[in-house]
Design an enzyme around this catalytic site. Sequence first.
Site, PDB file in Angstrom:
ATOM      1  CB  SER A 111      -0.940  -0.065   1.206  1.00  0.00           C
ATOM      2  OG  SER A 111      -1.911   0.921   1.136  1.00  0.00           O
ATOM      3  CG  ASP A 166      -6.553  -3.683  -3.224  1.00  0.00           C
ATOM      4  OD1 ASP A 166      -7.331  -2.736  -2.959  1.00  0.00           O
ATOM      5  OD2 ASP A 166      -5.323  -3.635  -2.989  1.00  0.00           O
ATOM      6  CG  HIS A 172      -5.865  -2.037   0.327  1.00  0.00           C
ATOM      7  ND1 HIS A 172      -4.950  -2.066  -0.693  1.00  0.00           N
ATOM      8  CD2 HIS A 172      -5.345  -1.218   1.278  1.00  0.00           C
ATOM      9  CE1 HIS A 172      -3.911  -1.303  -0.374  1.00  0.00           C
ATOM     10  NE2 HIS A 172      -4.128  -0.780   0.818  1.00  0.00           N
ATOM     11  CG  ASP A 173      -7.660  -5.185   5.670  1.00  0.00           C
ATOM     12  OD1 ASP A 173      -6.857  -4.230   5.671  1.00  0.00           O
ATOM     13  OD2 ASP A 173      -8.514  -5.375   6.562  1.00  0.00           O
TER      14      ASP A 173
END
Lengths: 385, 196
Positions: free
Chosen positions: A157, A322, A355-356
């Site tokens: 990220s 994501d 995204h996690d």
Amino acid sequence: MPDVIPADSVGIVTPQIAQFDTPLALSCGQTLSSYQLIYETYGTLNKEASNAILICHALSGDHHAAGYHAMTDTKPGWWDTAIGPGKAIDTNQFYVVALNNLGGCCGSTGPTSINPATGQRWEASFPIVTVEDWVESQARLADLLGIQTFAAIVGGSLGGMQVLEWSVRFPSRLKSAVIVASAPKLSTQNIAFNEVARQSIRRDPDFFDGNYIENNSVPTNGLGLARMLGHITYLSDDAMGAKFGRQMRHDSYQYNYGIEFEVESYLRYQGEAFTKRFDANTYMLMTKALDYFDPASQTGGDLSAVLSRAQCEFLLVSFTTDWRFSPERSEEIVNALVKAGKQVSYAKIEAAEGHDAFLFPIPRYMSVLNTFLTRVANRLTTEVK
Amino acid sequence: MRSDLEIIDEWVQPNIRVLDLACGPGELLHHLIKNKQVNGYGLEIGHDDLNTCIEKGIPVLEQNIDEGLQNFDDQSFDLVLMTHALQQFRRPDLLIDEMLRIGKECIITFPNFGHWRSRLHLALKGRMPVSDFLPYNWYDTPNIHFFTFQDFERLCREKNIKILRWAAVDGQLKDHWWIRSMPNLFSETAIFHISR
């Protein structure tokens, strides 16, 4: 709380603090006359100092990436699933350095620190820092630790953006770059989400224009709301659906604004928990660092032109669900690297977590990471011999 | 007697940019990177193959070729390769167009369905051929297009594609004079080097 430290854990770790008295000129035009960075290290630096890996953290991360601070800790460091003896980032092979970035709230100089010029906490007056500033300060930490060249720099990220910046700012100081679930710059929608997060903090009456500590206050509502919003963007629609569905708190609708659905309860809890460990000014700074990052702006928007400076090998990883930094965003970096003729490999991992996912020990993700880094480690040994 | 990889290796110039579509575990690319110092990339979607490439340090990108190759600029590679895979994609004709858009030249290898054993199998047994070389049943084969050496030549003619050179090898991927004299009948693998 671990009753015993697991065999594949780095164990009990102690953070260290590095003090820097050489002024650091920031992108915003201001200068930090002195600052400190808090960091942890795992594994052993070899005598050639060639086996170091730098971990760059994301929006709400810190220097505590692996292991435990005490046997009473409820949870290990934020990326313990990937860092440890025998894990994807193998501390038997590598010396891993993780720090809290400048502007953070976990021990490095940031808005909650004392400004030496005034003797007061910085709070709102802490200068806005950028990804470039972080990389500059990380390079100074590397100097201090005697690391001229990293075997790898790894980040997910916002951490991935720092890795990208490293590759073009200090091309000779890293052998390989691992960029996970990242992007070469934020999209308009990303910036829009960040602005809503910042506004929710700024409009909290307890924010006091950023000087809330001075006013014995904490903007918990605003920060909590920002985190709730962020959390939605970290998860995929499917992951949220699978976790909560339309599960209800009561047997029937209450027709009021209390908690009806479990997802509401979850978000409120996440928001509130976050306000206990995170500083609102730091959160705002981090979102600004994200917004400003755009290395291609140095070359008229041509990403491959700026990446042509890089000398390292790249591994890019994205996750199918994501939507905050979608696979297409990673592929922009991949395509620019291919155009520039750079060594790059890319894996798009099937994952439900959104995204996690970059924080989860998804088997194929861990295997790709480990395969890439094992080769990095093997090349170190052959180079020495 | 040379193998198909040796033949391709001879045709590839050193220090060029190479894109290998459906590169598998990267055997050819590895060879070309090591011996011809090419700037090479493979595309692949098989997880094990991707890992093998990463393990060997071969640049490999996870990308589904059937979803398009628009991310590659016109004429951005000197050579686009595809070995034993053309028959697995939805529209081989459009894929060849794309390959020639991205690459200045292409090398394509494919199983020749005109091989005498396939013909005999179909003629005598009346069933789709299953061989060591094409060991699948009609319903589970990844090979969704069957075509012959001559079919490919004809498509090139229709599309005004230049055949720079060709070779033909047997099931052991070796060439022999009799294959060369009647490639449509005797080759199990056809190798074409083409350009616009």
